[in-house]
Design an enzyme around this catalytic site. Structure first.
Site, PDB file in Angstrom:
ATOM      1  N   SER A 138     -40.969   3.466  -6.761  1.00 58.75           N
ATOM      2  CA  SER A 138     -40.137   3.225  -5.587  1.00 58.75           C
ATOM      3  C   SER A 138     -41.053   3.068  -4.383  1.00 58.75           C
ATOM      4  O   SER A 138     -42.132   3.662  -4.336  1.00 58.75           O
ATOM      5  CB  SER A 138     -39.194   4.412  -5.394  1.00 58.75           C
ATOM      6  OG  SER A 138     -38.871   4.565  -4.031  1.00 58.75           O
ATOM      7  N   LYS A 145     -40.583   8.636  -8.135  1.00 56.37           N
ATOM      8  CA  LYS A 145     -39.708   7.811  -8.972  1.00 56.37           C
ATOM      9  C   LYS A 145     -40.444   7.006 -10.024  1.00 56.37           C
ATOM     10  O   LYS A 145     -41.535   6.507  -9.813  1.00 56.37           O
ATOM     11  CB  LYS A 145     -38.905   6.823  -8.093  1.00 56.37           C
ATOM     12  CG  LYS A 145     -37.815   7.449  -7.279  1.00 56.37           C
ATOM     13  CD  LYS A 145     -36.726   8.133  -8.094  1.00 56.37           C
ATOM     14  CE  LYS A 145     -35.814   7.129  -8.771  1.00 56.37           C
ATOM     15  NZ  LYS A 145     -34.949   6.436  -7.809  1.00 56.37           N
ATOM     16  N   GLU A 151     -32.798  -2.350 -16.771  1.00 65.58           N
ATOM     17  CA  GLU A 151     -31.706  -2.686 -15.850  1.00 65.58           C
ATOM     18  C   GLU A 151     -31.568  -4.200 -15.678  1.00 65.58           C
ATOM     19  O   GLU A 151     -30.462  -4.738 -15.633  1.00 65.58           O
ATOM     20  CB  GLU A 151     -31.946  -2.036 -14.480  1.00 65.58           C
ATOM     21  CG  GLU A 151     -31.752  -0.535 -14.523  1.00 65.58           C
ATOM     22  CD  GLU A 151     -32.213   0.140 -13.242  1.00 65.58           C
ATOM     23  OE1 GLU A 151     -31.967  -0.384 -12.143  1.00 65.58           O
ATOM     24  OE2 GLU A 151     -32.845   1.206 -13.342  1.00 65.58           O
ATOM     25  N   THR A 197     -19.208  10.549 -28.524  1.00 67.74           N
ATOM     26  CA  THR A 197     -18.049   9.683 -28.298  1.00 67.74           C
ATOM     27  C   THR A 197     -17.578  10.052 -26.894  1.00 67.74           C
ATOM     28  O   THR A 197     -17.714  11.223 -26.492  1.00 67.74           O
ATOM     29  CB  THR A 197     -16.896   9.919 -29.306  1.00 67.74           C
ATOM     30  OG1 THR A 197     -16.440  11.266 -29.164  1.00 67.74           O
ATOM     31  CG2 THR A 197     -17.344   9.709 -30.756  1.00 67.74           C
ATOM     32  N   HIS A 198     -17.090   9.076 -26.147  1.00 64.44           N
ATOM     33  CA  HIS A 198     -16.692   9.292 -24.739  1.00 64.44           C
ATOM     34  C   HIS A 198     -17.861   9.855 -23.926  1.00 64.44           C
ATOM     35  O   HIS A 198     -17.641  10.579 -22.949  1.00 64.44           O
ATOM     36  CB  HIS A 198     -15.498  10.246 -24.635  1.00 64.44           C
ATOM     37  CG  HIS A 198     -14.376   9.923 -25.578  1.00 64.44           C
ATOM     38  ND1 HIS A 198     -13.330   9.100 -25.240  1.00 64.44           N
ATOM     39  CD2 HIS A 198     -14.153  10.299 -26.871  1.00 64.44           C
ATOM     40  CE1 HIS A 198     -12.503   8.990 -26.270  1.00 64.44           C
ATOM     41  NE2 HIS A 198     -12.992   9.698 -27.274  1.00 64.44           N
TER      42      HIS A 198
END
Ligand code: ARG
Length: 456
Positions: A276, A282, A289, A154-155
């Site tokens: 990348s 990467k 996304e 949570t949070h």
């Protein structure tokens, strides 16, 4: 030549024609337009409104046009105003006066309303099928990970122990609701507006339900003005799709977090990751996304539709031509996102050791330690306070609740005994949460089975 040339003395200005025209985006409904016309012509013939021999010729002509467009041998002429004008124009070229009888007791207003309904009803079915496929992959991945203990958050702070299977199944519940929303919208889409004509119905004795049934629509609209001006089904679909995108983007966001080095709970398959151009190390979660980003388009489509419809006087207004690009974009986008997301989820590698390691740090069994005291008769608030002190002590000493010696426990509250270690064992913490909706492996498995029977 436009359909409405009788009253006009001049041809439409070219730029105005381009501005007014919708053929560049409504030709994708050619099949629905022709099928709608076939149903209308069949009903006109059966009801004796046109000669049955002429109805037959119209139907055959329309079938030929449909086959030729589908086969790519007839090109849709983009100089027509819309797909409806093109099909009627083509039919008339082939059949002469007989072709001109097709539009008896019909307007493009009820025609276009029918076409969008037919088109969206088919697309909604495809969306339902894609959601089912996603649900089935979620159930499979969850079943493989019933025992994979991970921290629940949570949070975005470690909170309590759950399993990866349980976490995945939270998304199954969301997509199950999406499925039911889409099925619901589909029912309200399958009403035929034919017979509403331009806005006031018609004096011809149309058999409206017969035409609807020929198209597998069980219902007809019940008010001619509403029949041509209702686009609620587009709004509802765009709203349901926006909610699908909310769910997909939350899921995508978690996948992005999970595959970061900070979490490393999963690794995406190479086939669903990108590199990348400059950083050789990467491996980026571009697909997730993009799914997250594309939610913006779909919400935009919903806003566009709501804004177009708001404040329009009854009945048809040309503003409503703007419905198509927005709802088509929403449908296309969600279909594309589901097609990309489902195999990405199916192929991702789960790293349960890393989840277990994260679960071991963060005191996510503190609630269970407090519950242990409650079992010993300590009021929960006191148990909560004592456990909080123990957590602080662990942080100070660089220990966990599992490695803190029993003497330290007892120094805080004498009711503690060595049974506490079993109680706070993470696997046990999860296994004991057998309550319906809880993370215990057997409970989650039962839910997976229930959902599998629901999605067929
Ligand atoms: N292309 C139009 C649309 O999509 C078809 C209906 C035209 N009706 C009219 N009265 N101009 O809305």
């Amino acid at each position: 030549m436009p359909l409405w040339n009788g009253r006009f003395k001049k041809e439409l200005d070219q730029t105005t024609n381009d501005f007014n025209s919708s053929i560049s985006f409504d030709s994708r409904m050619y099949r629905e337009d022709i099928e709608g016309s076939i149903a209308h012509a069949t009903m006109l013939g059966e009801a004796g409104i046109i000669e049955s021999s002429e109805a037959e010729k119209i139907v055959t002509g329309l079938e030929q046009i449909l086959n030729e467009i589908a086969a790519g041998t007839l090109e849709i002429d983009q100089s027509y105003e819309d797909i409806h004008s093109f099909v009627e124009g083509e039919l008339t070229k082939r059949l002469g006066d007989t072709g001109k009888r097709l539009h008896t007791a019909r307007s493009r207003n009820d025609q276009v309303a029918l076409d969008i309904r037919l088109y969206l009803s088919h697309e909604t079915q495809e969306l339902v099928d894609s959601l089912r496929a996603l649900l089935s992959v979620i159930c499979n991945r969850a079943e493989e990970n019933l025992e994979a203990v991970m921290p629940g958050y949570t949070h975005l702070q470690r909170a309590q122990p759950i399993t990866f299977g349980h976490h995945l199944m939270a998304y199954a519940q969301m997509f199950l609701r999406d499925l039911s929303r889409l099925k619901d919208v589909k029912q309200r889409t399958e009403f035929s507006p034919l017979g509403s004509c331009a806005l006031a119905g018609t004096t011809y004795p149309l058999e409206r339900l017969r035409a609807a049934n020929l198209l597998d629509f069980p219902f007809i609209s019940r008010n001619s003005l509403d029949g041509v001006s209702d686009r609620d089904f587009c709004l509802e679909l765009a709203a349901a799709l926006s909610i699908v995108m909310v769910h997909l983007s939350r899921f995508a966001e978690e996948i992005i977090l999970w595959c970061s080095w900070e979490f490393k709970f999963i690794e995406l398959d190479d086939a669903f990751s990108t590199g990348s151009s400059i950083m050789p190390q990467k491996k980026n979660p571009d697909i997730a996304e993009l799914v997250r980003g594309k939610s913006g388009r779909v919400f935009g489509d919903l806003m566009a539709l709501l804004t177009v419809m708001k404040g329009l006087p009854l009945a048809y207004n040309k503003d409503m031509q703007e419905d198509k690009e927005a709802i088509f974009d929403a449908v296309d986008t969600v279909k594309m996102c589901l097609k990309a997301f489902t195999p990405m989820l199916d192929t991702m590698r789960v790293l349960p050791e890393n989840m277990r390691r994260a679960a071991a740090n963060g005191f996510i069994n503190a609630t269970d330690a407090a519950d242990y005291l409650v079992e010993k008769g300590v009021p929960f608030r006191d148990a909560y306070k004592a456990t909080g002190q123990l957590v602080a002590l662990c942080i100070e000493k660089g220990l966990t609740l599992e490695t803190l010696p029993i003497e330290e426990y007892q120094a805080v509250l004498p009711q503690f005994d060595s049974g506490v270690y079993e109680k706070i064992n993470l696997e046990k913490c999860v296994a004991d949460r057998k309550i319906v909706g809880g993370p215990a492996p057997q409970t989650v498995l039962a839910e997976i089975r229930r959902i599998r029977t629901m999605i067929g």
